[in-house]
Design a protein around this motif. Structure first.
Motif, PDB file in Angstrom:
ATOM      1  N   SER A   2       0.769  -1.598  -0.020  1.00 18.70           N
ATOM      2  CA  SER A   2      -0.031  -0.221  -0.146  1.00 18.70           C
ATOM      3  C   SER A   2       0.719   1.231   0.205  1.00 18.70           C
ATOM      4  O   SER A   2       2.226   1.038   0.171  1.00 18.70           O
ATOM      5  N   HIS A  43      -2.739   3.507   9.437  1.00 18.13           N
ATOM      6  CA  HIS A  43      -1.670   2.448   9.999  1.00 18.13           C
ATOM      7  C   HIS A  43      -1.111   1.097   9.053  1.00 18.13           C
ATOM      8  O   HIS A  43      -0.205   0.872   9.057  1.00 18.13           O
ATOM      9  N   GLU A  44      -1.686   1.206   8.170  1.00 20.32           N
ATOM     10  CA  GLU A  44      -1.776   0.161   7.539  1.00 20.32           C
ATOM     11  C   GLU A  44      -0.671  -0.242   5.777  1.00 20.32           C
ATOM     12  O   GLU A  44      -1.078  -0.258   4.575  1.00 20.32           O
ATOM     13  N   ASP A  46       2.600   0.673   3.389  1.00 21.86           N
ATOM     14  CA  ASP A  46       4.060   0.288   3.596  1.00 21.86           C
ATOM     15  C   ASP A  46       5.385   1.408   2.955  1.00 21.86           C
ATOM     16  O   ASP A  46       5.894   1.801   3.700  1.00 21.86           O
ATOM     17  N   LYS A  70       6.879   5.635  12.515  1.00 20.89           N
ATOM     18  CA  LYS A  70       6.374   4.503  11.998  1.00 20.89           C
ATOM     19  C   LYS A  70       6.874   3.353  11.498  1.00 20.89           C
ATOM     20  O   LYS A  70       6.699   2.033  11.531  1.00 20.89           O
TER      21      LYS A  70
END
Length: 94
Positions: A2, A43-44, A46, A70
């Protein structure tokens, strides 16, 4: 994989080109609204791609800082596929 794209109003064929690199989820944040500087990274995610010619310095610095916290890698490039492809090669080569 992502990717979050920050900057630019129109993306043209950039999402299609990113899909050819293996990105399945592509999110876009124009960075034009004053509230965008307060947005947290998903959050998800890349990879974060920041269009340096379409965001202000404050937003670019915040994105860079949040991505480091993060552990998300960040690519800085101009909004042109030639610049993005060159930055991507540097990104995957280390």
């Amino acid at each position: 994989m992502s990717i979050l794209i920050v900057g630019g109003d129109r993306l043209g064929n950039i999402p299609d080109n990113l899909k050819s690199l293996g990105f399945t989820e592509i999110e876009h944040l124009s960075g034009r609204k004053i509230g965008h500087i307060a947005v947290d990274l998903p959050h998800e995610i890349d990879v974060v791609l920041v269009f340096t010619d379409y965001v202000n310095h404050g937003l670019a610095a915040k994105i860079k800082k949040d991505a480091r916290k993060k552990g998300v890698r960040t690519i800085f490039a101009r909004r042109s596929w030639a610049y993005i492809a060159k930055a991507w090669q540097g990104f995957i080569n280390g």
